[in-house]
Design a protein around this motif. Structure first.
Motif, PDB file in Angstrom:
ATOM      1  N   LEU A  52       0.856  -1.181   0.000  1.00  0.00           N
ATOM      2  CA  LEU A  52       0.000   0.000   0.000  1.00  0.00           C
ATOM      3  C   LEU A  52       0.890   1.229   0.000  1.00  0.00           C
ATOM      4  CD1 LEU A  52      -2.558  -0.791   2.882  1.00  0.00           C
ATOM      5  CD2 LEU A  52      -3.030  -0.907   0.433  1.00  0.00           C
ATOM      6  N   ASP A  53       0.332   2.360  -0.448  1.00  0.00           N
ATOM      7  CA  ASP A  53       1.001   3.622  -0.166  1.00  0.00           C
ATOM      8  C   ASP A  53       0.136   4.384   0.838  1.00  0.00           C
ATOM      9  OD1 ASP A  53      -1.002   5.132  -1.561  1.00  0.00           O
ATOM     10  OD2 ASP A  53       0.073   4.800  -3.435  1.00  0.00           O
ATOM     11  N   VAL A  54       0.682   5.450   1.388  1.00  0.00           N
ATOM     12  CA  VAL A  54      -0.002   6.161   2.463  1.00  0.00           C
ATOM     13  C   VAL A  54      -1.377   6.652   2.017  1.00  0.00           C
ATOM     14  CG1 VAL A  54       0.092   8.176   3.986  1.00  0.00           C
ATOM     15  CG2 VAL A  54       2.142   6.817   3.607  1.00  0.00           C
ATOM     16  N   GLY A  55      -1.493   7.069   0.783  1.00  0.00           N
ATOM     17  CA  GLY A  55      -2.762   7.578   0.285  1.00  0.00           C
ATOM     18  C   GLY A  55      -3.864   6.541   0.232  1.00  0.00           C
ATOM     19  N   GLU A  56      -3.502   5.266   0.249  1.00  0.00           N
ATOM     20  CA  GLU A  56      -4.492   4.186   0.231  1.00  0.00           C
ATOM     21  C   GLU A  56      -4.894   3.750   1.633  1.00  0.00           C
ATOM     22  OE1 GLU A  56      -3.635   1.483  -3.590  1.00  0.00           O
ATOM     23  OE2 GLU A  56      -1.854   1.791  -2.337  1.00  0.00           O
ATOM     24  N   LEU A  65       2.102   9.213  10.997  1.00  0.00           N
ATOM     25  CA  LEU A  65       3.432   9.280  10.397  1.00  0.00           C
ATOM     26  C   LEU A  65       3.971  10.708  10.398  1.00  0.00           C
ATOM     27  CD1 LEU A  65       3.143   6.744   7.443  1.00  0.00           C
ATOM     28  CD2 LEU A  65       4.123   6.390   9.727  1.00  0.00           C
ATOM     29  N   GLU A  66       3.102  11.692  10.206  1.00  0.00           N
ATOM     30  CA  GLU A  66       3.533  13.091  10.285  1.00  0.00           C
ATOM     31  C   GLU A  66       3.954  13.455  11.701  1.00  0.00           C
ATOM     32  OE1 GLU A  66       0.344  15.441   8.754  1.00  0.00           O
ATOM     33  OE2 GLU A  66       0.584  14.691   6.693  1.00  0.00           O
ATOM     34  N   LEU A  67       3.196  12.988  12.699  1.00  0.00           N
ATOM     35  CA  LEU A  67       3.560  13.238  14.089  1.00  0.00           C
ATOM     36  C   LEU A  67       4.880  12.554  14.433  1.00  0.00           C
ATOM     37  CD1 LEU A  67       0.048  12.743  15.727  1.00  0.00           C
ATOM     38  CD2 LEU A  67       1.306  14.903  15.599  1.00  0.00           C
ATOM     39  N   ALA A  68       5.071  11.341  13.938  1.00  0.00           N
ATOM     40  CA  ALA A  68       6.310  10.610  14.199  1.00  0.00           C
ATOM     41  C   ALA A  68       7.506  11.318  13.581  1.00  0.00           C
ATOM     42  CB  ALA A  68       6.202   9.184  13.658  1.00  0.00           C
ATOM     43  N   ALA A  69       7.318  11.879  12.389  1.00  0.00           N
ATOM     44  CA  ALA A  69       8.398  12.621  11.745  1.00  0.00           C
ATOM     45  C   ALA A  69       8.760  13.863  12.558  1.00  0.00           C
ATOM     46  CB  ALA A  69       7.998  13.011  10.326  1.00  0.00           C
ATOM     47  N   GLU A  70       7.752  14.516  13.133  1.00  0.00           N
ATOM     48  CA  GLU A  70       8.005  15.676  13.984  1.00  0.00           C
ATOM     49  C   GLU A  70       8.748  15.265  15.254  1.00  0.00           C
ATOM     50  OE1 GLU A  70       7.750  19.716  15.444  1.00  0.00           O
ATOM     51  OE2 GLU A  70       7.897  18.715  13.505  1.00  0.00           O
ATOM     52  N   ASP A  88       7.739   1.147  11.650  1.00  0.00           N
ATOM     53  CA  ASP A  88       7.070   0.687  12.864  1.00  0.00           C
ATOM     54  C   ASP A  88       6.832   1.894  13.781  1.00  0.00           C
ATOM     55  OD1 ASP A  88       6.171  -0.401  15.217  1.00  0.00           O
ATOM     56  OD2 ASP A  88       7.726  -1.926  15.363  1.00  0.00           O
ATOM     57  N   PRO A  89       5.671   2.550  13.654  1.00  0.00           N
ATOM     58  CA  PRO A  89       5.390   3.727  14.484  1.00  0.00           C
ATOM     59  C   PRO A  89       4.802   3.385  15.849  1.00  0.00           C
ATOM     60  CG  PRO A  89       3.616   3.433  12.930  1.00  0.00           C
ATOM     61  CD  PRO A  89       4.599   2.320  12.665  1.00  0.00           C
ATOM     62  N   THR A  90       5.046   2.157  16.317  1.00  0.00           N
ATOM     63  CA  THR A  90       4.480   1.715  17.591  1.00  0.00           C
ATOM     64  C   THR A  90       4.791   2.683  18.723  1.00  0.00           C
ATOM     65  OG1 THR A  90       4.688  -0.592  16.883  1.00  0.00           O
ATOM     66  CG2 THR A  90       4.405  -0.186  19.243  1.00  0.00           C
ATOM     67  N   GLY A  91       5.981   3.289  18.693  1.00  0.00           N
ATOM     68  CA  GLY A  91       6.403   4.158  19.777  1.00  0.00           C
ATOM     69  C   GLY A  91       5.559   5.407  19.949  1.00  0.00           C
ATOM     70  N   ILE A  92       4.755   5.756  18.953  1.00  0.00           N
ATOM     71  CA  ILE A  92       3.893   6.921  19.072  1.00  0.00           C
ATOM     72  C   ILE A  92       2.416   6.550  19.080  1.00  0.00           C
ATOM     73  CG2 ILE A  92       3.710   7.410  16.583  1.00  0.00           C
ATOM     74  CD1 ILE A  92       3.979  10.406  17.302  1.00  0.00           C
ATOM     75  N   VAL A  93       2.080   5.381  18.549  1.00  0.00           N
ATOM     76  CA  VAL A  93       0.666   5.035  18.344  1.00  0.00           C
ATOM     77  C   VAL A  93      -0.105   4.935  19.656  1.00  0.00           C
ATOM     78  CG1 VAL A  93      -0.899   3.201  17.592  1.00  0.00           C
ATOM     79  CG2 VAL A  93       0.942   3.954  16.090  1.00  0.00           C
ATOM     80  N   LYS A  94       0.480   4.287  20.658  1.00  0.00           N
ATOM     81  CA  LYS A  94      -0.268   4.089  21.905  1.00  0.00           C
ATOM     82  C   LYS A  94      -0.585   5.419  22.580  1.00  0.00           C
ATOM     83  CE  LYS A  94       1.599   2.642  25.712  1.00  0.00           C
ATOM     84  NZ  LYS A  94       2.232   1.879  26.809  1.00  0.00           N
TER      85      LYS A  94
END
Length: 245
Positions: A52-56, A65-70, A88-94
């Motif tokens: 998938l891409d992000v748009g899908e 993903l934007e918050l994780a990049a910040e 793996d954005p697990t560190g921000i998702v919870k």
């Protein structure tokens, strides 16, 4: 998300709050379906494999993903949405999901909300007139004991997040090496208005080690922290004392 959530909701119109509570619980399950790295069919797993891409994906994926990049930018790379070279954005998702759940309940009219996602807590409002929310911080070196008690007195919103080895062992990775973080710390607790960021900052600070982490945390606005080393040294930011009680 591999953990337990608890919700304490006070005030508001009963039917509206109950409906919001049902929506909130369903929303947490949906977050797990979308972001779980343990589900091969989750959107985040399929995104990591290039299917998938992000748009899908659901709009929340791009948001996270934007918050994780910040978070990666602010932490100078000590927080990363990658785990051993894989998305793996697990560190921000919870933290993000817990904060979002709390705000959904407050928007429904609840006057006091506490949402605890695996020990990380978002607080909004108050549990009663003249009574602030209070959060106990576990002592990582003395099971069953408390290292501190954080009070939300005077704050409309407050979050408390802890990263460390006491509950899950060596699970925090140094983004520079891809290996378990080599650090003198056993726990970092961060206090901030929003759990999305408190959770990220606690993880990044733990990976840094106490000397670098304390100065970095002091530089962040509206952030206080408690750091405990393996040698049982306690270090804290200058304003933390005002949040204890």
């Amino acid at each position: 998300m591999g953990t337990v959530f608890s919700l304490d909701v006070r005030g508001g119109e009963s039917a509206a709050v109950r409906a919001a509570l049902e929506e909130t619980v369903a929303g947490l399950h949906r977050v797990d379906e979308v972001f779980s790295t343990y589900r091969d069919d989750s959107q985040i797993s399929r995104l990591a494999r290039g299917e998938l891409d992000v748009g899908e994906c659901d709009a929340e994926v791009a948001e996270v993903l934007e918050l994780a990049a910040e978070a990666e930018r602010v932490s100078e790379g000590w927080f990363s949405p990658q785990y051993r070279g894989r998305l793996d954005p697990t560190g921000i998702v919870k933290g993000w999901a817990t904060e979002r759940a709390a705000r959904r309940l407050a928007a429904a009219g609840a006057t006091g909300v506490s949402v605890n996602g695996g020990g990380d807590v978002q607080l909004l409002g108050a549990p009663g007139a003249g009574r602030p929310w209070r959060v106990g911080v576990s002592d990582p070196l003395r099971p069953g004991g408390l290292a501190a008690v954080v009070s939300a007195a005077g704050a409309d919103e407050l979050a408390v997040a802890t990263s460390g080895t006491a509950e899950r062992g060596d699970h925090i990775v140094d983004p520079r090496t891809g290996l378990s973080a080599v650090t003198d710390l056993v726990a970092v607790t961060v206090v901030a208005p929003r759990l999305t960021w408190a959770d990220c900052w606690a993880t990044a600070a733990f990976a840094m080690g106490s000397r670098q982490a304390l100065g970095w945390l002091e530089s962040l606005p509206d952030v206080e922290a408690l750091l405990i080393t393996a040698g049982d040294e306690v270090r804290c930011t200058g304003g933390l004392a005002a949040r204890l009680g």
